[in-house]
Design a protein around this motif. Structure first.
Motif, PDB file in Angstrom:
ATOM      1  N   LYS B  95       4.553 -24.322 -56.349  1.00 16.28           N
ATOM      2  CA  LYS B  95       3.515 -24.557 -55.332  1.00 16.28           C
ATOM      3  C   LYS B  95       3.664 -23.556 -54.170  1.00 16.28           C
ATOM      4  CE  LYS B  95       2.990 -29.497 -56.285  1.00 16.28           C
ATOM      5  NZ  LYS B  95       3.365 -30.848 -55.863  1.00 16.28           N
ATOM      6  N   VAL B  96       4.911 -23.348 -53.799  1.00 12.40           N
ATOM      7  CA  VAL B  96       5.154 -22.366 -52.724  1.00 12.40           C
ATOM      8  C   VAL B  96       4.721 -20.984 -53.184  1.00 12.40           C
ATOM      9  CG1 VAL B  96       6.948 -21.239 -51.343  1.00 12.40           C
ATOM     10  CG2 VAL B  96       7.057 -23.704 -51.760  1.00 12.40           C
ATOM     11  N   HIS B  97       5.002 -20.704 -54.446  1.00 14.11           N
ATOM     12  CA  HIS B  97       4.632 -19.402 -55.028  1.00 14.11           C
ATOM     13  C   HIS B  97       3.121 -19.174 -54.920  1.00 14.11           C
ATOM     14  CE1 HIS B  97       4.973 -16.028 -57.840  1.00 14.11           C
ATOM     15  NE2 HIS B  97       3.938 -16.551 -58.513  1.00 14.11           N
ATOM     16  N   VAL B  98       2.383 -20.212 -55.270  1.00 11.72           N
ATOM     17  CA  VAL B  98       0.920 -20.093 -55.231  1.00 11.72           C
ATOM     18  C   VAL B  98       0.435 -19.972 -53.788  1.00 11.72           C
ATOM     19  CG1 VAL B  98      -1.239 -21.296 -55.726  1.00 11.72           C
ATOM     20  CG2 VAL B  98       0.615 -21.318 -57.398  1.00 11.72           C
ATOM     21  N   LEU B  99       0.977 -20.763 -52.921  1.00 11.61           N
ATOM     22  CA  LEU B  99       0.557 -20.741 -51.513  1.00 11.61           C
ATOM     23  C   LEU B  99       0.866 -19.378 -50.889  1.00 11.61           C
ATOM     24  CD1 LEU B  99      -0.506 -22.501 -49.158  1.00 11.61           C
ATOM     25  CD2 LEU B  99       1.865 -22.973 -48.589  1.00 11.61           C
ATOM     26  N   LEU B 100       2.044 -18.885 -51.167  1.00 13.88           N
ATOM     27  CA  LEU B 100       2.436 -17.576 -50.619  1.00 13.88           C
ATOM     28  C   LEU B 100       1.549 -16.478 -51.188  1.00 13.88           C
ATOM     29  CD1 LEU B 100       4.490 -16.202 -48.807  1.00 13.88           C
ATOM     30  CD2 LEU B 100       6.010 -15.979 -50.752  1.00 13.88           C
ATOM     31  N   GLY B 101       1.180 -16.656 -52.461  1.00 16.02           N
ATOM     32  CA  GLY B 101       0.280 -15.667 -53.081  1.00 16.02           C
ATOM     33  C   GLY B 101      -1.036 -15.565 -52.332  1.00 16.02           C
ATOM     34  N   TYR B 102      -1.567 -16.716 -51.943  1.00 19.94           N
ATOM     35  CA  TYR B 102      -2.827 -16.686 -51.180  1.00 19.94           C
ATOM     36  C   TYR B 102      -2.640 -15.970 -49.839  1.00 19.94           C
ATOM     37  CZ  TYR B 102      -5.056 -19.883 -54.483  1.00 19.94           C
ATOM     38  OH  TYR B 102      -5.611 -20.429 -55.601  1.00 19.94           O
ATOM     39  N   LEU B 103      -1.506 -16.203 -49.201  1.00 13.81           N
ATOM     40  CA  LEU B 103      -1.267 -15.542 -47.906  1.00 13.81           C
ATOM     41  C   LEU B 103      -1.120 -14.030 -48.086  1.00 13.81           C
ATOM     42  CD1 LEU B 103       1.237 -17.997 -46.197  1.00 13.81           C
ATOM     43  CD2 LEU B 103      -1.159 -17.637 -45.656  1.00 13.81           C
ATOM     44  N   LEU B 104      -0.537 -13.650 -49.229  1.00 18.31           N
ATOM     45  CA  LEU B 104      -0.359 -12.216 -49.456  1.00 18.31           C
ATOM     46  C   LEU B 104      -1.695 -11.507 -49.671  1.00 18.31           C
ATOM     47  CD1 LEU B 104       2.894 -11.956 -51.599  1.00 18.31           C
ATOM     48  CD2 LEU B 104       2.569 -11.644 -49.166  1.00 18.31           C
ATOM     49  N   ILE B 105      -2.684 -12.256 -50.103  1.00 15.92           N
ATOM     50  CA  ILE B 105      -4.019 -11.649 -50.217  1.00 15.92           C
ATOM     51  C   ILE B 105      -4.487 -11.201 -48.824  1.00 15.92           C
ATOM     52  CG2 ILE B 105      -6.439 -12.097 -50.763  1.00 15.92           C
ATOM     53  CD1 ILE B 105      -5.434 -14.038 -52.929  1.00 15.92           C
ATOM     54  N   ALA B 106      -4.257 -12.063 -47.843  1.00 12.03           N
ATOM     55  CA  ALA B 106      -4.647 -11.706 -46.463  1.00 12.03           C
ATOM     56  C   ALA B 106      -3.842 -10.501 -45.972  1.00 12.03           C
ATOM     57  CB  ALA B 106      -4.427 -12.897 -45.541  1.00 12.03           C
ATOM     58  N   ALA B 107      -2.546 -10.506 -46.287  1.00  8.68           N
ATOM     59  CA  ALA B 107      -1.707  -9.381 -45.848  1.00  8.68           C
ATOM     60  C   ALA B 107      -2.158  -8.084 -46.507  1.00  8.68           C
ATOM     61  CB  ALA B 107      -0.244  -9.665 -46.179  1.00  8.68           C
ATOM     62  N   PHE B 108      -2.506  -8.189 -47.776  1.00 11.74           N
ATOM     63  CA  PHE B 108      -2.960  -6.993 -48.500  1.00 11.74           C
ATOM     64  C   PHE B 108      -4.289  -6.492 -47.925  1.00 11.74           C
ATOM     65  CE2 PHE B 108      -5.313  -5.095 -52.083  1.00 11.74           C
ATOM     66  CZ  PHE B 108      -4.458  -4.067 -52.396  1.00 11.74           C
ATOM     67  N   ALA B 109      -5.189  -7.422 -47.663  1.00 11.07           N
ATOM     68  CA  ALA B 109      -6.485  -7.029 -47.090  1.00 11.07           C
ATOM     69  C   ALA B 109      -6.277  -6.341 -45.741  1.00 11.07           C
ATOM     70  CB  ALA B 109      -7.370  -8.255 -46.942  1.00 11.07           C
ATOM     71  N   SER B 110      -5.349  -6.854 -44.969  1.00 13.42           N
ATOM     72  CA  SER B 110      -5.072  -6.240 -43.668  1.00 13.42           C
ATOM     73  C   SER B 110      -4.439  -4.862 -43.851  1.00 13.42           C
ATOM     74  CB  SER B 110      -4.134  -7.162 -42.873  1.00 13.42           C
ATOM     75  OG  SER B 110      -3.709  -6.533 -41.714  1.00 13.42           O
ATOM     76  N   HIS B 111      -3.523  -4.777 -44.804  1.00 12.10           N
ATOM     77  CA  HIS B 111      -2.828  -3.508 -45.034  1.00 12.10           C
ATOM     78  C   HIS B 111      -3.809  -2.426 -45.494  1.00 12.10           C
ATOM     79  CE1 HIS B 111       0.752  -1.153 -45.465  1.00 12.10           C
ATOM     80  NE2 HIS B 111       0.529  -0.892 -46.748  1.00 12.10           N
ATOM     81  N   CYS B 112      -4.785  -2.832 -46.293  1.00 13.30           N
ATOM     82  CA  CYS B 112      -5.798  -1.874 -46.772  1.00 13.30           C
ATOM     83  C   CYS B 112      -6.904  -1.660 -45.756  1.00 13.30           C
ATOM     84  CB  CYS B 112      -6.453  -2.375 -48.054  1.00 13.30           C
ATOM     85  SG  CYS B 112      -5.330  -2.488 -49.419  1.00 13.30           S
ATOM     86  N   ASP B 113      -6.819  -2.358 -44.644  1.00 11.38           N
ATOM     87  CA  ASP B 113      -7.858  -2.278 -43.624  1.00 11.38           C
ATOM     88  C   ASP B 113      -9.227  -2.604 -44.220  1.00 11.38           C
ATOM     89  OD1 ASP B 113      -8.650  -2.002 -41.069  1.00 11.38           O
ATOM     90  OD2 ASP B 113      -8.840   0.171 -41.101  1.00 11.38           O
ATOM     91  N   LEU B 114      -9.221  -3.513 -45.152  1.00 11.98           N
ATOM     92  CA  LEU B 114     -10.447  -3.997 -45.798  1.00 11.98           C
ATOM     93  C   LEU B 114     -11.279  -2.860 -46.370  1.00 11.98           C
ATOM     94  CD1 LEU B 114     -11.457  -6.670 -43.137  1.00 11.98           C
ATOM     95  CD2 LEU B 114     -10.422  -7.103 -45.356  1.00 11.98           C
ATOM     96  N   SER B 115     -10.588  -1.882 -46.882  1.00 14.64           N
ATOM     97  CA  SER B 115     -11.330  -0.760 -47.469  1.00 14.64           C
ATOM     98  C   SER B 115     -10.674  -0.345 -48.774  1.00 14.64           C
ATOM     99  CB  SER B 115     -11.348   0.422 -46.499  1.00 14.64           C
ATOM    100  OG  SER B 115     -10.022   0.810 -46.200  1.00 14.64           O
ATOM    101  N   LEU B 116     -11.412   0.407 -49.548  1.00 12.69           N
ATOM    102  CA  LEU B 116     -10.897   0.845 -50.841  1.00 12.69           C
ATOM    103  C   LEU B 116      -9.969   2.042 -50.656  1.00 12.69           C
ATOM    104  CD1 LEU B 116     -14.120   0.582 -53.016  1.00 12.69           C
ATOM    105  CD2 LEU B 116     -12.121  -0.913 -53.093  1.00 12.69           C
ATOM    106  N   PRO B 117      -9.036   2.201 -51.562  1.00 12.82           N
ATOM    107  CA  PRO B 117      -8.133   3.354 -51.447  1.00 12.82           C
ATOM    108  C   PRO B 117      -8.852   4.657 -51.760  1.00 12.82           C
ATOM    109  CG  PRO B 117      -7.667   2.129 -53.439  1.00 12.82           C
ATOM    110  CD  PRO B 117      -8.676   1.332 -52.698  1.00 12.82           C
ATOM    111  N   GLU B 118      -8.182   5.752 -51.412  1.00 14.73           N
ATOM    112  CA  GLU B 118      -8.836   7.053 -51.592  1.00 14.73           C
ATOM    113  C   GLU B 118      -7.998   8.036 -52.390  1.00 14.73           C
ATOM    114  OE1 GLU B 118     -11.458   8.364 -48.195  1.00 14.73           O
ATOM    115  OE2 GLU B 118     -10.058   7.099 -47.121  1.00 14.73           O
ATOM    116  N   THR B 119      -6.776   7.679 -52.704  1.00 10.81           N
ATOM    117  CA  THR B 119      -5.958   8.611 -53.485  1.00 10.81           C
ATOM    118  C   THR B 119      -5.441   7.905 -54.739  1.00 10.81           C
ATOM    119  OG1 THR B 119      -3.932   7.991 -52.357  1.00 10.81           O
ATOM    120  CG2 THR B 119      -5.185   9.804 -51.409  1.00 10.81           C
ATOM    121  N   ALA B 120      -4.945   8.710 -55.687  1.00  8.90           N
ATOM    122  CA  ALA B 120      -4.533   8.179 -56.990  1.00  8.90           C
ATOM    123  C   ALA B 120      -3.399   7.162 -56.830  1.00  8.90           C
ATOM    124  CB  ALA B 120      -4.084   9.334 -57.873  1.00  8.90           C
TER     125      ALA B 120
END
Lengths: 778, 304
Positions: B95-120
């Protein structure tokens, strides 16, 4: 089983990924494969990572070096290769530490008692800024690359600005502090009393000279076309010359000489020198003072400087109590002056002035020397030498001649030289002296003096053909020379002769102002020294007190002495016992009846009495400008150096040209003084935190026009603040801008109000240097 | 009758839908979790914004949050694989694994600045994370939905489904082939009810119980095939005597149980398939992430 397969697949995929990345890296060109994103368009051409990432070594694995800690500033210094900034680039705003401290102290007072916005409070607690700013603010702090070609690298949020600042507020229309003294941080370089002109001068001119153009609106004098940031003043010729040009050229000058005495033969106590048997040689009975320009020129080398220091406290015209050493020093000075005159004739002015030990000691450029001498014609000096020191060439080569020899020489000069005759011995040594030159129109002395003068100095034949400054064909010496009209000048000479020593009126002039003058009405008497607070922006219209004083002086001058305009001032060497006698003026061919000073009405060089003077030709006079420019840095207030003397003469209240009537003089810490010749420009606004552009706001004013924002403050001691040299201590002519004025438009619902709209981070900007390109040798 | 009832009692009890009272607390719990995820994600975005406002590069903050979260997830995986967790702890940590996974989606979105990557390299990282996340989210959703609907309980082990399926087939065959002893005792002509049931068995039921059926319908969670089959049974039930009716009722329950097993098999296969993506791609992502961190610090500007 499934789990086992899954784990096997996972390990395999990890391995494949690793190998894939390694292969991609191996086969890719360079290390751009690792680049996290494209750079902005301006930096898109940079190929090598190490151009910016200085820790990266060369080669494909060189980037690993970046993991080793190095100089944290190194990358930012690499930015400065193309974006040139001052040494303080990594300070906040690129400002000096002193300035930052000053601002912080000021803003801390403003911040006291202000409530922090919640987000600012949270940021201060969670992520304090001390550790970020303590080591300096590097480029990448705000400019983060690799975010795409269209990324705005200069974008910075208000919150980011706020994070460092002592005063934290939410928005401009919120709790942004009220303006303090904006926009006036320093006084304006040009001294212009708006209130005085609007309230006094313009109405008076309109009354006296209805046809004269008087500015009708602010736009009559100001425009922002050239520089959209600053409402610059239109050129002098367009807006000021109508009233002020004559002040520069001296036409409207009520008293004092209209030209600046440049070279002079100072008056010496010839009687005492003769008694002490000083080997002075020939020296005319001058009553002029040594000009500061000469002091600078004599002091161009160590010997000259020592000499000037020795005679600094000696009264050259009264040596009765002088010691033998002082007599010797004065004699040396006289000979130094002779050598200077000789050098200026026999060589080029640039040869003498190029060694001037002013400014940074660097060799002066030919163009600057030309400006410093205002292209002083050689003939002017030559004419002066012929009149003042006719045997100079012989003395320079053979030492001082005795008065008897000088008299004999004068006798022999009665007959003008004939072109076919061989040149006299001294002429072989100095062509400059032997070259016949038509002298300026000087008045003749009267009586015996006139005879003596005719004997000593006959006018040399007129040169009719000159090549490269040298006369190759003279006018026939047997040609009839029109007799001079001596009537006018006789009186003057008589006055001068009868007046004896320099009259008191001339003595009251400051030494430099008195240079070369026999007797003139002083430009400034001690009584006329105005109180600081009485200073007015008015040369066109003398006050009643000044008018009365002038009238009295004219009356006094009529009965005792009148300006010795056009007289030779007794510039001859006595035929007996070496003492000077009157009547040494050269014969003149034409008597124009115009005194030299008036003759130079439109500016230029003229010789009067024992001085060669320069009359300003108009605005932006290069002679005045170049001397002020050159001597200013060497002329701190109170200095007694020759350079400071020149600067003081040219910036005094009654200085010819009246440069500093409008151009303010600033004390520059450790760098002397500077006359502000340039008016404000975008360039001059560098170093300011606030960035305002007039242009977009011009259409937003109400019926009051410029006064919508700029309120004219009447009755303020505006001019008084220019009497001292600190540009930051001043009283503005206009009131400070109020925040409410800006806030009529700049609110959250109307125009932009972000920090960068009005403020700039890099207060000194950045310059992109032209890259050095080595040219191939042919 | 009683035999039929005794034989089928276990099946009926297992297939019973969870009561409404039990669903409400479960929904409340999930809502609370969703609220916590949204709140924590918003907090993370706020923290990153605050960090960026303090003249720091926010990519370092959300990057390390992301990396830290991934390390925790990896730790869970290692713990499960090494058998270091008790079954109860494993459930809790999942359950913690799943909950943390959802939070990591937010962290990833923030890290990508809500944009698509540009390099390989960034695309590889982005694709890896998205695959891991999607497979994880889908797996979690499947588990959640099945659990909420009560179709498959946790005791339905994937490995035992074929065995259970064969057991049901045997029960069906026994049920269909058993003659009614009461009818034989009467001495009257035997009604054709058993023949009809046998016919139903041979034409529909035998094949249905032979193995996994209606995969596509179960993938889309369609109950059409089940309804069609049970409809056939109910149609026949109108024309038979009470004894045969009881038999058909028992057959119907066996059919429903068989369909439930098929559904569980499909869902669990799908879940396992997603795990087959989730775990291996996670390994690849870890390799890429390590490289990413090394490169990021090798090219750091020295500011942070």
């Amino acid at each position: 089983m499934l789990k086992l397969r899954r784990d096997t697949a996972a390990q395999l995929l990890a391995l494949v990924t690793l190998l894939g990345v390694a292969m991609a890296f191996y086969f890719s060109a360079g290390t751009r494969f690792l680049m996290p994103g494209p750079m902005t368009s301006a930096h898109g051409g940079i190929e090598a990572c190490s151009a910016c990432h200085t820790k990266s070594g060369t080669g494909k694995l060189g980037w690993v070096h970046g993991l080793v800690a190095g100089d944290p500033r190194a990358d930012s210094k690499a930015c400065l290769t193309c974006h040139k900034m001052p040494d303080t680039a990594f300070n906040a705003h690129g400002a000096s530490a002193d300035r930052l401290q000053e601002s912080t102290i000021r803003l801390t007072k403003i911040a006291a008692g202000r409530a922090l916005p919640p987000s600012a409070r949270a940021q201060s607690v969670a992520f304090p800024m001390q550790d970020v700013v303590s080591g300096g603010l590097f480029c990448a702090t705000c400019h983060q690359e690799h975010q795409g070609g269209k990324f705005d690298l200069k974008r910075i949020s208000d919150e980011q600005c706020r994070s460092c600042h002592v005063v934290k507020f939410d928005s401009f229309d919120g709790s942004h502090p009220n303006f303090d003294t904006y926009p006036f941080k320093t006084r304006t370089p040009i001294i212009y009393d708006h209130a005085g002109h609007f309230g006094k001068h313009y109405p008076e001119i309109a009354k006296k000279e209805p046809d004269k153009r008087i500015p009708e609106t602010c736009a009559s004098c100001h425009d922002s076309r050239a520089d959209k940031r600053v409402m610059s003043v239109m050129p002098f010729e367009q807006v000021c010359a109508g009233c002020h040009l004559d002040q520069i050229t001296g036409k409207t000058r009520a008293s004092g000489p209209k030209g600046v005495a440049f070279l002079s033969l100072p008056g010496l106590d010839l009687e005492t020198l003769a008694k002490k048997k000083a080997p002075l040689g020939e020296w005319p009975d001058s009553d002029a003072a040594l000009t500061p320009f000469m002091k600078v020129m004599i002091g161009r080398n160590d010997k000259g400087r020592a000499l000037m220091a020795s005679v600094a406290n000696v009264n050259l015209q009264d040596l009765s109590t002088a010691s033998d050493d002082q007599i010797k020093t004065v004699t040396d000075l006289a000979w130094e002056i002779k050598r200077l005159v000789h050098a200026l004739i026999s060589g080029k002015a640039s040869d003498v002035l190029a060694d001037l030990n002013i400014a940074t000691g660097a060799k002066l450029s030919p163009s600057l020397v030309a400006d410093l001498t205002a292209s002083l014609p050689r003939d002017v000096i030559l004419g002066a030498q012929q009149e003042w020191l006719p045997n100079l060439a012989q003395e320079i080569t053979g030492g001082p001649i005795s008065p008897a020899a000088a008299a004999a020489k004068a006798q022999s000069n009665q007959s003008p030289p004939v072109a076919d005759e061989p040149p006299p011995p001294e002429a072989q040594q100095s062509d400059a002296v032997s070259e016949p030159v038509a002298t300026d129109t000087e008045a003749e002395p009267e009586g015996d003096g006139k005879v003596a003068a005719n004997k000593v100095k006959l006018d040399p034949p007129t040169c009719v053909l000159r090549v490269l400054g040298a006369c190759v064909m003279f006018k026939d010496p047997n040609a009839t020379v029109p007799p001079p009209d001596s009537a006018n000048d006789t009186a003057g000479a008589a006055d001068n002769t009868e007046s004896g020593p320099v009259p008191s009126t001339a003595r009251t002039l400051s030494e430099p102002m008195r240079a070369g003058l026999g007797d003139v009405v002083p430009a400034a008497s001690p009584e006329r020294t105005e109180k600081v607070s009485d200073k007015k922006d008015d040369l066109l219209f003398p006050t009643d007190e000044e008018r009365r004083e002038l009238t009295e002086r004219r009356k006094a001058a009529g009965s005792t002495a009148r300006p010795a305009l056009g007289t030779a001032g007794g510039g001859a060497v006595s035929a007996t016992e070496g003492s000077p006698v009157d009547g040494g003026a050269p014969m003149i061919a034409i008597d124009s009846g115009v005194d030299p000073e008036s003759w130079a009405e439109y500016g230029g060089w003229y010789r009067q009495d024992f001085a060669i003077s320069y009359r300003p030709i108009g605005h932006k006079d290069k002679f005045l400008y170049s001397w002020l420019f050159l001597t200013g840095p060497q002329a701190p207030k109170g200095s007694t150096s020759p350079a400071a003397a020149v600067f003081d003469v040219l910036t005094s209240k009654d200085a010819q040209g009246a440069c500093t009537k409008c151009h303010s003089v600033d004390d520059i810490a450790g760098k002397g003084r500077a006359v502000n010749f340039s008016q404000p420009s975008a360039q001059s606004k560098k170093g300011r935190f606030t960035n305002f552009i007039h242009e977009p706001h011009l259409g937003m004013t109400d019926e009051r026009g410029c006064l919508t924002c700029h309120s004219l403050e009447k009755g303020q001691p505006y001019l008084k603040s220019y009497e001292q040299g600190d540009a930051r201590t001043f009283v503005p002519a206009f009131g400070a801008i109020k925040k409410d004025v800006c806030q009529t438009c700049h609110t959250s619902s109307k125009a932009r109000q972000d920090c960068l709209l009005c403020h700039k981070y890099h207060i000194d900007g950045a310059v992109t240097p032209v890259m050095s390109t080595k040219l191939r040798a042919p | 009758m009683s035999d039929v009832g005794a034989a089928m009692g276990k099946v009926v009890a297992r297939s019973a839908a969870p009561p409404m009272r039990a669903r409400r607390p479960m929904l409340g719990r999930y809502t609370g979790q969703a609220f916590a995820i949204v709140t924590l994600s918003a907090g993370l975005f706020g923290l990153v914004w605050l960090y960026g406002s303090a003249l720091r590069d926010p990519r370092y903050l959300d990057g390390w949050i992301l990396a830290g979260g991934m390390i925790l997830q990896l730790g869970f995986h290692i713990a499960v694989k090494s058998g270091g967790l008790s079954p109860k702890s494993a459930v809790r940590w999942r359950k913690v694994h799943v909950l943390l996974g959802y939070l990591l989606i937010a962290a990833f979105a923030s890290h990508c600045d809500l944009s698509l990557p540009e390099t390989a390299l960034e695309w590889m990282l982005w694709t890896g994370f998205v695959l891991v996340t999607l497979s994880g989210v889908l797996g979690a959703y499947l588990a959640w939905s099945v659990k909420v609907r009560g179709i498959v309980d946790e005791r339905t082990a994937f490995e035992r489904i074929p065995e259970q399926r064969a057991e049901l087939a045997r029960k069906l065959q026994t049920l269909v082939t058993r003659a009614d002893p009461a009818s034989a005792a009467l001495g009257l002509p035997v009604p054709p009810h058993d023949a009809w049931i046998m016919d139903l068995y041979t034409t529909h039921l035998r094949d249905f119980f032979a193995g996994q059926r209606n995969v596509s319908a179960h993938l889309v969670r369609s109950q059409g095939p089940l309804k069609q089959l049970t409809g056939e049974i109910e149609d026949l039930a109108r024309y038979v005597d009470p004894q045969s009716k009881d038999k058909l009722t028992a057959i119907r329950e066996l059919v429903v149980e068989k369909d439930r097993l098929d559904f569980a098999c499909v869902q669990q296969s799908l879940t396992r398939g997603l795990f087959f993506v989730h775990v291996p791609v996670t390994y690849a992502l870890i390799v890429l992430s390590i490289l990413h961190v090394v490169v990021a610090y090798a090219y750091a500007s020295g500011v942070w």
